[in-house]
Design a protein around this motif. Structure first.
Motif, PDB file in Angstrom:
ATOM      1  N   ILE A 172     -58.625  31.894  28.966  1.00  0.00           N
ATOM      2  CA  ILE A 172     -57.978  30.691  28.721  1.00  0.00           C
ATOM      3  C   ILE A 172     -58.724  29.345  28.475  1.00  0.00           C
ATOM      4  O   ILE A 172     -59.799  29.289  29.303  1.00  0.00           O
ATOM      5  N   VAL A 173     -58.464  28.685  27.719  1.00  0.00           N
ATOM      6  CA  VAL A 173     -59.099  27.471  27.489  1.00  0.00           C
ATOM      7  C   VAL A 173     -57.944  26.390  27.865  1.00  0.00           C
ATOM      8  O   VAL A 173     -56.916  26.367  27.235  1.00  0.00           O
ATOM      9  N   VAL A 174     -58.174  25.406  28.499  1.00  0.00           N
ATOM     10  CA  VAL A 174     -57.275  24.190  28.849  1.00  0.00           C
ATOM     11  C   VAL A 174     -58.435  22.901  28.703  1.00  0.00           C
ATOM     12  O   VAL A 174     -59.332  22.878  29.429  1.00  0.00           O
ATOM     13  N   SER A 175     -58.073  22.123  27.727  1.00  0.00           N
ATOM     14  CA  SER A 175     -58.511  20.800  27.640  1.00  0.00           C
ATOM     15  C   SER A 175     -57.677  19.509  27.961  1.00  0.00           C
ATOM     16  O   SER A 175     -56.359  19.606  27.290  1.00  0.00           O
ATOM     17  N   THR A 176     -57.714  18.816  28.823  1.00  0.00           N
ATOM     18  CA  THR A 176     -56.931  17.725  29.130  1.00  0.00           C
ATOM     19  C   THR A 176     -57.818  16.487  29.268  1.00  0.00           C
ATOM     20  O   THR A 176     -58.944  16.249  29.776  1.00  0.00           O
ATOM     21  N   GLU A 188     -61.904  20.788  36.972  1.00  0.00           N
ATOM     22  CA  GLU A 188     -61.700  22.411  36.927  1.00  0.00           C
ATOM     23  C   GLU A 188     -60.933  22.945  37.942  1.00  0.00           C
ATOM     24  O   GLU A 188     -59.980  23.830  37.773  1.00  0.00           O
ATOM     25  N   LYS A 189     -61.178  22.381  39.291  1.00  0.00           N
ATOM     26  CA  LYS A 189     -60.500  22.962  40.422  1.00  0.00           C
ATOM     27  C   LYS A 189     -58.852  22.431  40.378  1.00  0.00           C
ATOM     28  O   LYS A 189     -57.974  23.641  40.534  1.00  0.00           O
ATOM     29  N   ILE A 213     -62.429  25.081  31.087  1.00  0.00           N
ATOM     30  CA  ILE A 213     -61.821  23.937  31.418  1.00  0.00           C
ATOM     31  C   ILE A 213     -62.550  23.126  30.667  1.00  0.00           C
ATOM     32  O   ILE A 213     -63.768  22.537  31.094  1.00  0.00           O
ATOM     33  N   ASN A 214     -62.018  22.099  29.763  1.00  0.00           N
ATOM     34  CA  ASN A 214     -62.589  20.923  29.194  1.00  0.00           C
ATOM     35  C   ASN A 214     -64.034  21.318  28.686  1.00  0.00           C
ATOM     36  O   ASN A 214     -65.148  20.901  29.115  1.00  0.00           O
ATOM     37  N   PRO A 215     -64.025  22.255  27.907  1.00  0.00           N
ATOM     38  CA  PRO A 215     -65.545  22.891  27.470  1.00  0.00           C
ATOM     39  C   PRO A 215     -66.299  22.068  26.770  1.00  0.00           C
ATOM     40  O   PRO A 215     -67.644  22.309  26.621  1.00  0.00           O
ATOM     41  N   SER A 216     -65.805  20.940  26.199  1.00  0.00           N
ATOM     42  CA  SER A 216     -66.487  19.971  25.546  1.00  0.00           C
ATOM     43  C   SER A 216     -67.246  18.930  26.445  1.00  0.00           C
ATOM     44  O   SER A 216     -68.001  17.910  26.188  1.00  0.00           O
TER      45      SER A 216
END
Length: 360
Positions: A172-176, A188-189, A213-216
């Motif tokens: 799962i990838v989530v970027s915000t 991340e938490k 989570i926000n891998p960039s």
């Protein structure tokens, strides 16, 4: 293939392309609320603080494009000062005369449309886009509620299939977008606890499932100041996440006479009813039109060896009508319902008429 991985992505309302879809469909709704027969194809492009609204409109409604666009930005969660340029002309008379023929609506363009359904989720949507959209919707809600986050964001889900059935979620990838003071550990938490764990069934997560989570890294600059946006650039997110095929034409901005939208909605309606009524486990429908013609040129059915296609053609012929005017009337598409379609997918959501199931 029996065993494989498949991935789909979704985006939140603050993504620059989705901003433009939201503005375009808000303009369409404003027109339809006054003039149900409005012919609209007004799109948007955004970069930095500039919004450009352009296209064709043939309607009795008086539309304040600037006011609609600025209102949309605030609804999404952006409070910067934006400039709005407009270039909207009337629909070509040649197109208008081809569409309206003796009070019968004909196709406003040529083209091909697809609809798809599968029984692998309770919404008859493919699992990767189903969960990607659910994550994006939950993330979007959290972005509005939390002072730590901004409106821009994306999600992505990779599903592992075994014997053609959903086995588990592999990643799962989530970027915000977020405020500058928020640390990566805090973010991340927040995302794992308030987004992922609120949406994803526990039985699909195991010790090998990977969360990105926000891998960039930092994502402080977002929206139109991080990237440009244009109406109609997220048609895979809008449909089936890459499962099944797409016709190529976008949905947002287009009134019901545009078969890119109505034909795709009706194909989904037919495919979903075929699967929901037990005639196949998967079903894809293609339809094609020519501008100025009322009836389709062709209809194609593919059940991926899960149904009797010869019987299904007969079922479709006895229960559904792909003439443009009939599709519009059956699905009641002349209402201002389109702003709600602009984000989190046009399919798999019970509030829309093309998602209803009938006995066939």
């Amino acid at each position: 293939m029996k065993n494989y991985f498949f991935t789909s992505e979704s985006v939140t309302a603050g993504h620059p392309d989705k901003i433009c879809d939201y503005i375009a469909d808000s303009i369409l709704d404003e027109a339809l609320s006054v003039d149900p027969d409005a012919k609209m194809a007004v799109e948007a492009t955004i970069k930095d603080d500039l919004i450009f609204i352009y296209g064709e409109a043939n309607t009795t409604a008086i539309l304040d494009y600037k006011d609609i666009a600025l209102r949309c930005m605030k609804e999404i969660g952006y409070n910067e000062d934006y400039r709005v340029l407009t270039r909207v002309s009337k629909q070509s008379m040649e197109i208008n005369q081809a569409v309206d023929k003796n009070q019968t609506i004909c196709a406003g363009d040529q083209g091909i449309m697809f609809g798809y359904a599968t029984d692998e989720t309770d919404t008859y949507m493919p699992a990767p886009i189903y969960y990607a959209n659910k994550l994006a919707k939950r993330l979007g809600d959290l972005q509005h509620q939390s002072e730590q986050l901004g409106p821009d964001g994306k999600t992505q889900v990779s599903i592992e299939y075994e014997d053609n059935q959903v086995k588990r979620i592999d990643s799962i990838v989530v970027s915000t977008m977020h405020k500058e003071y928020v640390t990566h550990d805090e973010l991340e938490k927040l995302i794992i606890e308030e987004v992922i764990e609120q949406v994803i069934p526990k039985n699909l997560i195991d010790e090998d499932t990977k969360f990105y989570i926000n891998p960039s890294g930092s994502f402080v600059v977002g929206g139109s100041f991080g990237d440009s946006g244009t109406t109609g650039r997220k048609i895979v997110c809008d449909s089936y996440g890459g499962v099944g095929r797409i016709g190529g034409g976008c949905f947002s901005s287009k009134d019901p006479s545009k078969v890119d939208r109505t034909g795709a909605y009706y194909c989904r309606y037919v495919a979903k009813n075929i699967v929901a009524n037990g005639y196949a486990k998967k079903c894809e429908i293609q339809v094609s039109y020519a501008i100025g013609r009322e009836a389709p040129l062709s209809i194609y059915v593919n059940t991926f060896n899960t149904g009797n296609e010869e019987d299904i053609y007969k079922i479709i012929d006895n229960n559904f009508n792909f003439k443009v005017n009939d599709m519009i009337n059956e699905l009641d598409l002349r209402k201002p319902i389109y702003k709600n379609t602009a984000v989190y997918g046009h399919f798999g959501r019970d509030e829309f008429s093309w998602e209803k199931v009938k006995e066939i």
